[in-house]
Design a protein around this motif. Structure first.
Motif, PDB file in Angstrom:
ATOM      1  N   MET A   1       0.826  -1.096   0.665  1.00  0.00           N
ATOM      2  CA  MET A   1      -0.041   0.384  -0.255  1.00  0.00           C
ATOM      3  C   MET A   1       1.040   1.489  -0.060  1.00  0.00           C
ATOM      4  N   THR A   2       1.263   1.935  -1.144  1.00  0.00           N
ATOM      5  CA  THR A   2       1.436   3.525  -1.082  1.00  0.00           C
ATOM      6  C   THR A   2       0.649   4.590  -1.518  1.00  0.00           C
ATOM      7  N   THR A   3       1.625   5.540  -1.097  1.00  0.00           N
ATOM      8  CA  THR A   3       0.322   6.756  -1.655  1.00  0.00           C
ATOM      9  C   THR A   3       1.602   8.131  -1.661  1.00  0.00           C
ATOM     10  N   LYS A   4       1.621   8.662  -2.803  1.00  0.00           N
ATOM     11  CA  LYS A   4       2.265   9.996  -2.992  1.00  0.00           C
ATOM     12  C   LYS A   4       1.328  10.840  -3.280  1.00  0.00           C
ATOM     13  N   ASP A   5       1.618  12.126  -2.488  1.00  0.00           N
ATOM     14  CA  ASP A   5       1.384  12.988  -2.003  1.00  0.00           C
ATOM     15  C   ASP A   5       1.638  14.344  -1.711  1.00  0.00           C
ATOM     16  N   THR A   6       1.097  15.325  -1.941  1.00  0.00           N
ATOM     17  CA  THR A   6       1.961  17.035  -0.692  1.00  0.00           C
ATOM     18  C   THR A   6       0.656  17.192  -0.335  1.00  0.00           C
ATOM     19  N   ILE A   7       0.845  17.774   1.006  1.00  0.00           N
ATOM     20  CA  ILE A   7       0.045  18.999   1.886  1.00  0.00           C
ATOM     21  C   ILE A   7       0.603  20.212   1.746  1.00  0.00           C
ATOM     22  N   ASP A   8      -0.397  20.858   2.232  1.00  0.00           N
ATOM     23  CA  ASP A   8      -0.097  21.975   2.338  1.00  0.00           C
ATOM     24  C   ASP A   8      -0.243  22.737   3.878  1.00  0.00           C
ATOM     25  N   LEU A   9       1.132  22.801   4.686  1.00  0.00           N
ATOM     26  CA  LEU A   9       0.995  23.099   6.254  1.00  0.00           C
ATOM     27  C   LEU A   9       1.312  24.405   6.607  1.00  0.00           C
ATOM     28  N   GLY A  10       0.372  25.319   5.646  1.00  0.00           N
ATOM     29  CA  GLY A  10       0.226  26.557   5.930  1.00  0.00           C
ATOM     30  C   GLY A  10       1.753  27.504   6.007  1.00  0.00           C
ATOM     31  N   SER A  11       1.598  28.464   6.759  1.00  0.00           N
ATOM     32  CA  SER A  11       2.806  29.303   6.946  1.00  0.00           C
ATOM     33  C   SER A  11       3.381  29.145   7.181  1.00  0.00           C
ATOM     34  N   PHE A  12       4.987  29.099   7.623  1.00  0.00           N
ATOM     35  CA  PHE A  12       5.926  28.288   7.714  1.00  0.00           C
ATOM     36  C   PHE A  12       6.876  29.671   7.934  1.00  0.00           C
ATOM     37  N   THR A  13       8.117  29.566   9.394  1.00  0.00           N
ATOM     38  CA  THR A  13       8.782  30.395   9.450  1.00  0.00           C
ATOM     39  C   THR A  13       9.491  29.156   9.837  1.00  0.00           C
ATOM     40  N   PHE A  14      11.309  30.206   8.737  1.00  0.00           N
ATOM     41  CA  PHE A  14      12.313  29.657   9.464  1.00  0.00           C
ATOM     42  C   PHE A  14      13.181  29.866  10.442  1.00  0.00           C
ATOM     43  N   LYS A  15      13.990  29.067  11.166  1.00  0.00           N
ATOM     44  CA  LYS A  15      14.688  29.579  11.315  1.00  0.00           C
ATOM     45  C   LYS A  15      15.316  30.728  11.692  1.00  0.00           C
ATOM     46  N   CYS A  16      15.931  31.468  10.154  1.00  0.00           N
ATOM     47  CA  CYS A  16      16.465  32.752  10.260  1.00  0.00           C
ATOM     48  C   CYS A  16      15.485  33.607  10.516  1.00  0.00           C
ATOM     49  N   GLY A  17      14.020  33.279  10.943  1.00  0.00           N
ATOM     50  CA  GLY A  17      13.213  34.905  11.235  1.00  0.00           C
ATOM     51  C   GLY A  17      11.660  34.474   9.795  1.00  0.00           C
ATOM     52  N   GLU A  18      12.050  34.577   8.791  1.00  0.00           N
ATOM     53  CA  GLU A  18      11.716  34.892   7.718  1.00  0.00           C
ATOM     54  C   GLU A  18      10.916  33.837   7.789  1.00  0.00           C
ATOM     55  N   SER A  19       9.564  34.156   6.794  1.00  0.00           N
ATOM     56  CA  SER A  19       8.380  33.017   6.682  1.00  0.00           C
ATOM     57  C   SER A  19       7.868  33.158   5.301  1.00  0.00           C
ATOM     58  N   ILE A  20       7.088  32.009   4.953  1.00  0.00           N
ATOM     59  CA  ILE A  20       6.509  31.780   3.428  1.00  0.00           C
ATOM     60  C   ILE A  20       5.070  31.682   3.961  1.00  0.00           C
ATOM     61  N   PRO A  21       4.852  32.137   2.675  1.00  0.00           N
ATOM     62  CA  PRO A  21       2.868  31.466   3.428  1.00  0.00           C
ATOM     63  C   PRO A  21       2.308  30.625   3.167  1.00  0.00           C
ATOM     64  N   ARG A  22       2.989  29.607   2.243  1.00  0.00           N
ATOM     65  CA  ARG A  22       2.386  28.146   2.397  1.00  0.00           C
ATOM     66  C   ARG A  22       3.543  27.100   2.051  1.00  0.00           C
ATOM     67  N   LEU A  23       3.718  26.334   2.744  1.00  0.00           N
ATOM     68  CA  LEU A  23       4.468  25.709   2.704  1.00  0.00           C
ATOM     69  C   LEU A  23       4.475  24.137   2.146  1.00  0.00           C
ATOM     70  N   GLU A  24       4.367  23.300   1.088  1.00  0.00           N
ATOM     71  CA  GLU A  24       3.923  22.756   0.681  1.00  0.00           C
ATOM     72  C   GLU A  24       4.945  21.315   1.090  1.00  0.00           C
ATOM     73  N   VAL A  25       4.769  20.352   0.745  1.00  0.00           N
ATOM     74  CA  VAL A  25       5.450  19.151   1.648  1.00  0.00           C
ATOM     75  C   VAL A  25       5.218  17.751  -0.011  1.00  0.00           C
ATOM     76  N   ALA A  26       6.058  17.606  -0.680  1.00  0.00           N
ATOM     77  CA  ALA A  26       6.013  15.792  -1.586  1.00  0.00           C
ATOM     78  C   ALA A  26       6.455  15.391  -0.130  1.00  0.00           C
ATOM     79  N   TYR A  27       5.342  13.788  -0.498  1.00  0.00           N
ATOM     80  CA  TYR A  27       5.733  13.249   0.885  1.00  0.00           C
ATOM     81  C   TYR A  27       5.484  11.569  -0.030  1.00  0.00           C
ATOM     82  N   GLU A  28       5.606  10.396   0.325  1.00  0.00           N
ATOM     83  CA  GLU A  28       5.206   9.411  -0.245  1.00  0.00           C
ATOM     84  C   GLU A  28       5.622   8.811   1.247  1.00  0.00           C
ATOM     85  N   THR A  29       4.855   7.282   1.385  1.00  0.00           N
ATOM     86  CA  THR A  29       4.848   6.371   2.297  1.00  0.00           C
ATOM     87  C   THR A  29       4.383   4.861   1.712  1.00  0.00           C
ATOM     88  N   TYR A  30       4.461   4.024   2.907  1.00  0.00           N
ATOM     89  CA  TYR A  30       4.659   2.416   2.228  1.00  0.00           C
ATOM     90  C   TYR A  30       4.324   2.181   3.845  1.00  0.00           C
TER      91      TYR A  30
END
Length: 414
Positions: A1-30
Protein backbone atom coordinates in the motif's frame (compact mmCIF):
# COMPACT_ATOMS: atom_id res chain seq x y z
CA UNK A 1 0.00 0.00 0.00
CA UNK A 2 1.71 3.19 -1.19
CA UNK A 3 0.78 6.84 -1.47
CA UNK A 4 2.40 9.80 -3.21
CA UNK A 5 1.05 13.18 -2.25
CA UNK A 6 1.76 16.81 -1.41
CA UNK A 7 0.41 18.44 1.71
CA UNK A 8 -0.07 22.13 2.45
CA UNK A 9 1.26 22.87 5.95
CA UNK A 10 0.25 26.53 5.80
CA UNK A 11 2.58 29.34 6.80
CA UNK A 12 6.06 28.39 7.96
CA UNK A 13 8.69 30.42 9.77
CA UNK A 14 12.28 29.40 9.22
CA UNK A 15 15.07 29.54 11.79
CA UNK A 16 16.34 32.73 10.14
CA UNK A 17 13.07 34.43 11.19
CA UNK A 18 11.66 34.78 7.69
CA UNK A 19 8.31 33.23 6.79
CA UNK A 20 6.55 31.99 3.69
CA UNK A 21 2.74 31.99 3.37
CA UNK A 22 2.52 28.33 2.38
CA UNK A 23 4.86 25.38 2.78
CA UNK A 24 3.91 22.43 0.60
CA UNK A 25 5.70 19.17 1.37
CA UNK A 26 5.93 16.31 -1.11
CA UNK A 27 5.95 12.93 0.58
CA UNK A 28 5.48 9.22 -0.05
CA UNK A 29 4.27 6.51 2.30
CA UNK A 30 4.64 2.74 2.09
CA UNK A 31 2.83 0.12 4.13
CA UNK A 32 -0.01 0.42 6.58
CA UNK A 33 0.04 2.43 9.81
CA UNK A 34 -0.89 0.39 12.89
CA UNK A 35 -0.17 3.04 15.50
CA UNK A 36 3.34 2.01 16.55
CA UNK A 37 5.15 0.96 13.38
CA UNK A 38 6.01 4.28 11.70
CA UNK A 39 9.53 4.77 10.33
CA UNK A 40 10.69 8.10 8.94
CA UNK A 41 13.38 7.97 6.24
CA UNK A 42 15.47 11.13 5.74
CA UNK A 43 16.93 11.51 2.25
CA UNK A 44 20.40 12.71 1.30
CA UNK A 45 21.37 16.03 -0.28
CA UNK A 46 19.80 15.71 -3.73
CA UNK A 47 17.39 12.88 -2.98
CA UNK A 48 13.62 12.93 -3.05
CA UNK A 49 10.67 11.41 -1.22
CA UNK A 50 10.86 8.51 -3.68
CA UNK A 51 12.78 6.15 -1.40
CA UNK A 52 11.20 2.84 -2.49
CA UNK A 53 9.80 1.38 -5.68
CA UNK A 54 6.16 2.11 -6.42
CA UNK A 55 4.54 -0.59 -8.57
CA UNK A 56 1.41 1.52 -8.86
CA UNK A 57 3.44 4.24 -10.60
CA UNK A 58 5.75 2.05 -12.63
CA UNK A 59 8.60 3.36 -10.45
CA UNK A 60 8.35 6.78 -12.08
CA UNK A 61 8.29 9.94 -10.03
CA UNK A 62 8.49 13.45 -11.45
CA UNK A 63 12.04 14.76 -11.14
CA UNK A 64 13.70 11.57 -9.91
CA UNK A 65 12.56 8.37 -11.55
CA UNK A 66 14.65 5.83 -9.66
CA UNK A 67 13.90 4.89 -6.06
CA UNK A 68 17.10 5.90 -4.28
CA UNK A 69 16.94 3.15 -1.62
CA UNK A 70 14.79 0.65 -3.50
CA UNK A 71 16.98 -2.29 -2.45
CA UNK A 72 16.72 -1.41 1.24
CA UNK A 73 13.08 -0.28 1.62
CA UNK A 74 10.10 -2.25 0.34
CA UNK A 75 8.11 -5.47 0.75
CA UNK A 76 10.44 -8.17 2.01
CA UNK A 77 13.41 -5.78 2.09
CA UNK A 78 15.50 -4.81 5.11
CA UNK A 79 13.05 -2.05 6.03
CA UNK A 80 10.04 -4.21 5.29
CA UNK A 81 6.98 -2.22 4.28
CA UNK A 82 4.75 -5.16 5.09
CA UNK A 83 5.74 -4.61 8.74
CA UNK A 84 6.44 -0.87 8.88
CA UNK A 85 4.68 2.28 7.80
CA UNK A 86 7.47 4.15 6.03
CA UNK A 87 7.29 7.89 5.42
CA UNK A 88 9.78 9.89 3.36
CA UNK A 89 9.37 13.62 2.77
CA UNK A 90 11.22 15.92 0.42
CA UNK A 91 12.88 18.69 2.43
CA UNK A 92 12.15 22.44 2.23
CA UNK A 93 14.51 24.13 -0.19
CA UNK A 94 14.64 21.18 -2.58
CA UNK A 95 13.09 20.97 -6.04
CA UNK A 96 11.25 17.64 -5.90
CA UNK A 97 7.82 18.87 -4.93
CA UNK A 98 8.46 20.59 -1.59
CA UNK A 99 8.49 24.39 -1.58
CA UNK A 100 11.89 25.87 -2.41
CA UNK A 101 13.60 28.50 -4.55
CA UNK A 102 12.11 27.09 -7.77
CA UNK A 103 8.55 27.31 -6.39
CA UNK A 104 6.12 30.11 -7.12
CA UNK A 105 5.54 32.62 -4.33
CA UNK A 106 1.73 32.71 -4.00
CA UNK A 107 1.86 36.33 -2.87
CA UNK A 108 3.69 37.62 -5.96
CA UNK A 109 2.99 34.99 -8.61
CA UNK A 110 6.74 34.92 -9.35
CA UNK A 111 9.31 32.22 -8.66
CA UNK A 112 11.02 32.72 -5.31
CA UNK A 113 14.58 32.33 -6.61
CA UNK A 114 17.02 33.61 -4.02
CA UNK A 115 14.26 35.54 -2.27
CA UNK A 116 13.45 32.21 -0.63
CA UNK A 117 14.50 32.22 3.05
CA UNK A 118 17.73 30.50 4.12
CA UNK A 119 17.03 26.90 5.15
CA UNK A 120 18.55 24.81 7.94
CA UNK A 121 18.40 21.12 8.80
CA UNK A 122 16.36 22.12 11.84
CA UNK A 123 13.75 23.55 9.44
CA UNK A 124 13.66 20.16 7.70
CA UNK A 125 13.03 18.41 11.01
CA UNK A 126 10.25 20.77 12.05
CA UNK A 127 8.56 20.40 8.66
CA UNK A 128 8.74 16.59 8.97
CA UNK A 129 7.23 16.76 12.46
CA UNK A 130 4.33 18.84 11.18
CA UNK A 131 3.79 16.43 8.28
CA UNK A 132 3.69 13.45 10.66
CA UNK A 133 1.19 15.30 12.85
CA UNK A 134 -1.06 15.73 9.81
CA UNK A 135 -0.71 12.02 9.03
CA UNK A 136 -1.69 11.10 12.60
CA UNK A 137 1.76 9.75 13.47
CA UNK A 138 2.99 10.48 16.97
CA UNK A 139 5.95 8.51 18.27
CA UNK A 140 8.15 6.91 15.65
CA UNK A 141 9.43 3.35 15.85
CA UNK A 142 12.50 4.66 14.06
CA UNK A 143 14.05 7.50 12.13
CA UNK A 144 16.76 6.55 9.62
CA UNK A 145 18.84 8.52 7.14
CA UNK A 146 22.16 8.64 5.32
CA UNK A 147 24.67 11.42 4.65
CA UNK A 148 23.04 14.78 5.36
CA UNK A 149 19.90 12.71 6.00
CA UNK A 150 21.86 11.25 8.91
CA UNK A 151 22.40 14.78 10.22
CA UNK A 152 18.63 15.16 9.93
CA UNK A 153 18.31 12.03 12.10
CA UNK A 154 20.63 13.48 14.75
CA UNK A 155 18.62 16.70 14.77
CA UNK A 156 15.47 14.66 15.40
CA UNK A 157 17.06 13.16 18.51
CA UNK A 158 18.17 16.59 19.71
CA UNK A 159 14.89 18.36 18.92
CA UNK A 160 12.26 15.65 19.59
CA UNK A 161 13.98 13.10 21.88
CA UNK A 162 10.71 11.65 23.17
CA UNK A 163 9.32 11.01 19.68
CA UNK A 164 11.81 8.34 18.55
CA UNK A 165 12.30 4.79 19.84
CA UNK A 166 15.40 4.00 17.78
CA UNK A 167 17.53 5.80 15.22
CA UNK A 168 19.94 4.83 12.45
CA UNK A 169 22.41 7.49 11.29
CA UNK A 170 24.27 6.16 8.26
CA UNK A 171 27.48 7.60 6.74
CA UNK A 172 27.15 10.86 8.60
CA UNK A 173 28.75 13.07 11.24
CA UNK A 174 27.76 15.74 13.77
CA UNK A 175 29.33 18.39 11.50
CA UNK A 176 31.36 18.75 8.31
CA UNK A 177 35.12 19.07 8.54
CA UNK A 178 36.96 22.06 6.97
CA UNK A 179 37.98 20.14 3.84
CA UNK A 180 34.37 19.34 2.95
CA UNK A 181 33.33 22.89 3.80
CA UNK A 182 35.99 24.13 1.40
CA UNK A 183 34.87 21.85 -1.43
CA UNK A 184 31.23 22.88 -0.95
CA UNK A 185 32.35 26.51 -1.13
CA UNK A 186 34.05 25.94 -4.50
CA UNK A 187 30.98 24.07 -5.76
CA UNK A 188 28.67 26.94 -4.85
CA UNK A 189 30.99 29.49 -6.44
CA UNK A 190 30.94 27.48 -9.64
CA UNK A 191 27.19 28.12 -9.72
CA UNK A 192 27.16 31.76 -8.65
CA UNK A 193 29.98 32.70 -11.06
CA UNK A 194 28.05 31.31 -14.04
CA UNK A 195 26.64 34.39 -15.85
CA UNK A 196 23.36 32.55 -16.37
CA UNK A 197 22.80 32.37 -12.60
CA UNK A 198 21.66 36.02 -12.69
CA UNK A 199 21.60 36.40 -8.92
CA UNK A 200 19.38 33.34 -8.63
CA UNK A 201 16.57 34.77 -10.77
CA UNK A 202 16.99 32.75 -13.94
CA UNK A 203 13.58 31.09 -14.26
CA UNK A 204 12.06 33.72 -16.54
CA UNK A 205 8.49 33.11 -17.68
CA UNK A 206 8.81 29.31 -17.82
CA UNK A 207 5.66 27.43 -16.83
CA UNK A 208 5.87 25.33 -13.65
CA UNK A 209 6.37 21.59 -14.06
CA UNK A 210 4.23 18.76 -12.63
CA UNK A 211 5.59 19.54 -9.14
CA UNK A 212 4.54 23.18 -9.38
CA UNK A 213 8.16 24.26 -9.71
CA UNK A 214 10.37 25.81 -12.36
CA UNK A 215 11.86 23.55 -15.03
CA UNK A 216 15.30 22.10 -14.38
CA UNK A 217 18.44 24.17 -14.67
CA UNK A 218 19.33 22.71 -18.07
CA UNK A 219 16.24 24.37 -19.51
CA UNK A 220 16.93 27.85 -18.26
CA UNK A 221 19.76 28.59 -15.86
CA UNK A 222 23.42 28.16 -14.85
CA UNK A 223 23.82 24.69 -16.28
CA UNK A 224 27.61 24.95 -16.63
CA UNK A 225 28.04 26.06 -13.03
CA UNK A 226 25.75 23.36 -11.68
CA UNK A 227 27.56 20.74 -13.77
CA UNK A 228 30.92 21.72 -12.27
CA UNK A 229 29.43 21.74 -8.76
CA UNK A 230 28.09 18.22 -9.22
CA UNK A 231 31.43 17.00 -10.52
CA UNK A 232 33.10 18.26 -7.34
CA UNK A 233 30.43 16.40 -5.38
CA UNK A 234 31.05 13.14 -7.19
CA UNK A 235 34.78 13.35 -6.47
CA UNK A 236 33.86 13.70 -2.77
CA UNK A 237 31.56 10.67 -2.91
CA UNK A 238 34.17 8.25 -4.31
CA UNK A 239 37.26 6.90 -2.57
CA UNK A 240 40.75 6.98 -4.06
CA UNK A 241 40.83 3.18 -4.35
CA UNK A 242 37.39 2.99 -5.96
CA UNK A 243 38.37 5.60 -8.54
CA UNK A 244 41.57 3.72 -9.29
CA UNK A 245 39.65 0.48 -9.76
CA UNK A 246 36.81 2.06 -11.73
CA UNK A 247 38.81 4.31 -14.06
CA UNK A 248 42.55 4.08 -13.54
CA UNK A 249 44.30 6.31 -16.06
CA UNK A 250 42.53 4.69 -18.99
CA UNK A 251 41.45 6.70 -22.01
CA UNK A 252 37.75 6.69 -22.82
CA UNK A 253 36.57 4.64 -25.79
CA UNK A 254 36.76 6.02 -29.31
CA UNK A 255 33.03 6.72 -29.30
CA UNK A 256 33.33 8.95 -26.22
CA UNK A 257 33.40 12.67 -26.97
CA UNK A 258 33.78 15.68 -24.72
CA UNK A 259 30.56 17.57 -24.10
CA UNK A 260 32.42 20.86 -23.82
CA UNK A 261 35.34 22.11 -25.92
CA UNK A 262 38.78 21.83 -24.40
CA UNK A 263 41.70 24.23 -24.69
CA UNK A 264 43.72 23.85 -27.94
CA UNK A 265 46.54 21.93 -26.29
CA UNK A 266 44.07 19.62 -24.56
CA UNK A 267 43.04 18.07 -27.84
CA UNK A 268 46.48 16.47 -28.04
CA UNK A 269 45.91 14.47 -24.85
CA UNK A 270 43.53 11.57 -24.21
CA UNK A 271 39.99 12.03 -22.96
CA UNK A 272 40.12 9.78 -19.93
CA UNK A 273 37.44 7.52 -18.50
CA UNK A 274 37.31 9.51 -15.27
CA UNK A 275 36.62 12.69 -17.29
CA UNK A 276 33.91 10.95 -19.27
CA UNK A 277 32.28 9.69 -16.05
CA UNK A 278 32.24 13.16 -14.50
CA UNK A 279 30.83 14.70 -17.68
CA UNK A 280 28.07 12.10 -17.86
CA UNK A 281 27.10 12.52 -14.21
CA UNK A 282 27.02 16.29 -14.59
CA UNK A 283 24.81 16.09 -17.68
CA UNK A 284 22.35 13.79 -15.94
CA UNK A 285 22.22 15.94 -12.82
CA UNK A 286 21.64 19.23 -14.63
CA UNK A 287 18.65 17.64 -16.32
CA UNK A 288 17.01 16.81 -13.01
CA UNK A 289 18.03 19.35 -10.36
CA UNK A 290 17.83 23.07 -9.65
CA UNK A 291 20.97 25.15 -9.14
CA UNK A 292 19.46 27.36 -6.43
CA UNK A 293 18.32 24.28 -4.51
CA UNK A 294 21.90 23.00 -4.64
CA UNK A 295 23.06 26.26 -3.07
CA UNK A 296 20.42 26.15 -0.35
CA UNK A 297 20.82 22.50 0.57
CA UNK A 298 24.62 22.53 0.71
CA UNK A 299 24.49 25.58 2.97
CA UNK A 300 22.06 23.77 5.27
CA UNK A 301 24.49 20.85 5.46
CA UNK A 302 27.50 23.11 6.03
CA UNK A 303 25.68 24.99 8.79
CA UNK A 304 24.75 21.92 10.84
CA UNK A 305 26.62 21.50 14.11
CA UNK A 306 25.07 19.05 16.54
CA UNK A 307 26.70 20.69 19.56
CA UNK A 308 25.60 24.24 18.69
CA UNK A 309 24.03 25.68 21.85
CA UNK A 310 25.22 22.75 23.96
CA UNK A 311 28.43 21.87 25.77
CA UNK A 312 29.15 18.84 23.58
CA UNK A 313 27.66 16.38 21.10
CA UNK A 314 26.75 14.06 23.95
CA UNK A 315 25.05 16.89 25.82
CA UNK A 316 23.01 17.73 22.71
CA UNK A 317 21.59 14.19 22.70
CA UNK A 318 21.43 13.68 26.48
CA UNK A 319 17.62 13.86 26.61
CA UNK A 320 17.28 10.98 24.14
CA UNK A 321 16.50 7.68 25.91
CA UNK A 322 16.15 5.42 22.88
CA UNK A 323 18.78 3.51 20.93
CA UNK A 324 21.15 4.97 18.34
CA UNK A 325 22.99 3.02 15.65
CA UNK A 326 25.83 4.76 13.80
CA UNK A 327 26.91 3.09 10.57
CA UNK A 328 30.14 4.15 8.84
CA UNK A 329 32.33 2.95 5.96
CA UNK A 330 36.10 2.65 5.93
CA UNK A 331 36.51 4.16 2.45
CA UNK A 332 34.33 7.20 3.18
CA UNK A 333 36.40 10.38 3.53
CA UNK A 334 33.35 12.66 3.31
CA UNK A 335 31.93 11.39 6.61
CA UNK A 336 34.67 9.31 8.17
CA UNK A 337 34.77 6.33 10.51
CA UNK A 338 36.71 8.49 12.95
CA UNK A 339 33.98 11.14 13.01
CA UNK A 340 31.33 8.51 13.72
CA UNK A 341 33.43 6.93 16.47
CA UNK A 342 34.02 10.30 18.11
CA UNK A 343 30.26 10.84 18.19
CA UNK A 344 29.70 7.32 19.54
CA UNK A 345 32.25 7.94 22.31
CA UNK A 346 30.51 11.20 23.24
CA UNK A 347 27.19 9.35 23.42
CA UNK A 348 28.66 6.62 25.65
CA UNK A 349 30.04 9.24 28.04
CA UNK A 350 26.55 10.72 28.33
CA UNK A 351 24.94 7.33 28.91
CA UNK A 352 23.17 7.09 25.53
CA UNK A 353 22.57 3.55 24.29
CA UNK A 354 24.68 3.60 21.12
CA UNK A 355 26.48 1.18 18.81
CA UNK A 356 28.92 2.05 16.05
CA UNK A 357 28.89 -0.45 13.20
CA UNK A 358 31.81 -0.15 10.75
CA UNK A 359 31.67 -1.64 7.27
CA UNK A 360 34.88 -2.41 5.37
CA UNK A 361 34.22 -0.82 1.98
CA UNK A 362 36.18 0.72 -0.90
CA UNK A 363 33.18 2.50 -2.37
CA UNK A 364 33.64 5.76 -0.48
CA UNK A 365 30.65 7.80 0.62
CA UNK A 366 28.46 6.23 -2.05
CA UNK A 367 28.63 2.95 -0.13
CA UNK A 368 25.44 3.73 1.79
CA UNK A 369 23.57 3.82 -1.54
CA UNK A 370 25.30 1.04 -3.48
CA UNK A 371 25.87 -1.61 -0.79
CA UNK A 372 22.36 -2.64 0.32
CA UNK A 373 23.73 -6.02 1.44
CA UNK A 374 25.83 -4.22 4.06
CA UNK A 375 23.43 -1.43 4.97
CA UNK A 376 20.19 -3.41 5.14
CA UNK A 377 20.85 -6.11 7.79
CA UNK A 378 21.88 -3.82 10.65
CA UNK A 379 19.00 -1.44 9.95
CA UNK A 380 16.55 -4.34 9.80
CA UNK A 381 17.85 -5.70 13.11
CA UNK A 382 17.72 -2.25 14.68
CA UNK A 383 14.02 -1.89 13.92
CA UNK A 384 13.19 -5.45 14.93
CA UNK A 385 15.42 -6.06 17.96
CA UNK A 386 17.19 -2.81 18.77
CA UNK A 387 20.95 -2.77 19.27
CA UNK A 388 20.82 -6.41 20.36
CA UNK A 389 20.26 -7.40 16.70
CA UNK A 390 22.68 -10.05 15.48
CA UNK A 391 24.02 -8.01 12.55
CA UNK A 392 24.85 -5.02 14.74
CA UNK A 393 28.39 -4.93 16.05
CA UNK A 394 29.75 -2.15 18.25
CA UNK A 395 33.31 -1.68 17.05
CA UNK A 396 34.60 -0.44 20.40
CA UNK A 397 32.91 -3.24 22.32
CA UNK A 398 34.40 -5.76 19.89
CA UNK A 399 37.90 -4.29 19.77
CA UNK A 400 39.19 -1.97 22.46
CA UNK A 401 42.43 -1.21 20.61
CA UNK A 402 43.11 2.17 19.06
CA UNK A 403 42.52 0.83 15.56
CA UNK A 404 39.12 0.23 14.07
CA UNK A 405 37.98 -3.32 13.40
CA UNK A 406 35.94 -3.27 10.19
CA UNK A 407 32.87 -5.39 9.83
CA UNK A 408 33.19 -7.61 6.76
CA UNK A 409 30.40 -8.73 4.46
CA UNK A 410 30.84 -12.33 5.60
CA UNK A 411 29.36 -11.43 8.98
CA UNK A 412 26.01 -10.79 7.31
CA UNK A 413 25.74 -14.37 6.05
CA UNK A 414 25.19 -15.77 9.55
Amino acid sequence: MTTKDTIDLGSFTFKCGESIPRLEVAYETYGEFTGSNAVLICHALTGSAHVARRPDAGDQTAGQARAWWGDVVGPGKAIDTTDYYVVCANVPGSCYGTTGPSSVNPETGEYYGTDFPPVTIGDWTRAQRRLLDELGVGRLRGVIGGSVGGMNVLDWLRRYPDDVECAGAVATAPRLDPQCLALDTVARRAITSDPAWNGGHYYGDASPDANGQAPNTATNGPSDGLARARQIGHIMYLSKSSMDHKFGRRAAGREATRDTPTDPAGAFFPYREVESYLDYQAEQFVDRFDANSYLYLTRAMDDFDLAAGYESDGDALAAYEGELLLLSFTGDWHFTVEQAETLAAACRETGIDVAHHVVDSDHGHDAFLVEPENVGPPLSDLLESGLAGRSITDTVERDRSDSFAPVHTSLFSI
